[in-house]
Scaffold this motif. Structure first.
Motif: not given
Length: 347
Positions: A298, A269-270, A236, A232-233, A266-267, A263, A293
């Motif tokens: 999402k 959305e950011q 991301q 995941q990291t 997250q990116s 992951g 999600n």
């Protein structure tokens, strides 16, 4: 109304019993419909139970989200059959797993269930075990057919055809309002977050997700493929870099599993992007967070990798070996597309 867990739902909603699955699937290497059910809800624990057979289970890595679900189910079903069960963590290291297999052989286990760290080591695993005549149930990571043939009658594979999961990912994109072509230029541009390159699931999901698009007559452009090893990291970070580099050119993010999709989200959305509006995102596994999600809009969708069905089939194959009955080489369990229309039932 009383709410039930996703796992209990999967058990209760299965139409075909596990024993029926095993007799129906045969030795075909193509996926067949195979839902399965487990009658027991006996609690799984880390301690071995006393039973009529000793079963050693080698998992490639306990930290894997999907394999956590799988091994929990598997332990429960094996213990429900009265077997003593020991499950070990290969820590994603083939040498570690090889040592664990040798320890199990020294202990004289009756059956080995193996989720190999490296499928390329499957033949070596078989060659190590073969002199002991201990049966092997390979799970989740498919060895080459020649490996199973080399230990015929004592070795089988239980899993899902990853080509189907990749195809379903592509179909999820084709079922969107724009069929993946958000900017309407006649071409679907995408990035791919890939799992372990030696894993056949990663290879097939990568290939067949795009094949579904091209088979439908769509023009595609791969902006970049990222080797994120199911993590995941890492996904991301790579998706953040991709969004910074390619921006609005990215219309679809394909992920070989849900951990990487989480992951990626997250990116996304950011970066101020919105799934379903200016980008699409799909994964595989139907992890609880990913399914939520999908419900929330999402994620475009995910593909259920049926841990309940596979674990039940693996337990049934193990029982056949214990009882000295005939065992087929392959037992297949279908994937299921998870969309906004059906996602709630998998929570």
């Amino acid at each position: 109304m009383k709410m039930i867990s996703r796992r209990d739902f999967m058990k209760a909603s299965a139409v075909v019993g596990a024993a029926g699955v095993l007799t129906a699937c045969g030795g075909s290497s193509s996926s067949t419909a195979a839902s399965s059910t487990a009658a027991s809800s006996a609690a799984a624990s880390s301690e071995a139970a006393t039973g009529s057979a000793n079963v050693g289970v080698c998992i490639y890595q306990f930290a894997d989200n999907f394999m956590t679900l799988y091994r929990t189910d598997l332990e429960e079903y094996l213990k429900d059959k009265g077997y003593a069960v020991t499950i070990v963590d290969g820590k994603n290291d083939q040498n570690t797993q090889t040592e664990q297999i040798n320890t199990f052989l020294q202990q004289g286990v009756d059956v080995l269930i193996i989720n190999p760290v490296q499928t390329t080591s499957a033949q070596t695993i078989v060659d190590t075990i073969k002199p002991s005549e201990t049966p092997i149930v390979f799970i989740n990571r498919e060895p080459e057919k020649a490996v199973l043939d080399s230990y015929a009658g004592k070795c089988c594979y239980v899993g899902a055809d990853a080509r189907q999961s990749g195809t379903y990912q592509g179909e999820l994109i084709l079922e969107t309002e724009t069929q993946g072509d958000i900017n309407g230029d006649g071409k679907i541009t995408y990035i791919m977050c890939k799992g372990d390159p030696e894993n056949i699931d990663a290879q097939y999901r990568t290939e067949y997700s795009i094949k579904a698009l091209t088979d439908a007559g769509k023009e595609v452009e791969c902006l970049y493929e990222y080797l994120d090893n199911w993590d995941q990291t890492t996904a991301q970070q790579d998706v953040a870099n991709a969004l910074a580099q390619y921006g609005d050119k990215i219309e679809v993010v394909f992920c070989n599993n849900d951990a990487m999709a989480l992951g990626a989200l997250q990116s996304i959305e950011q970066a101020g992007r919105t799934v379903g509006k200016d980008i699409y995102l799909v994964g595989v596994d139907a992890l609880k967070e990913a399914v939520q999600n999908v419900v929330d809009g999402k994620m475009t969708g995910t593909v259920l990798n049926d841990d309940v069905g596979q674990a039940t089939a693996a337990a049934e194959a193990t029982q056949l070996f214990v009882e000295g009955k005939d065992v087929e080489e392959y037992y297949w369990v279908d994937y299921v597309k998870v969309t906004t229309e059906n996602a709630a039932q998998y929570l």
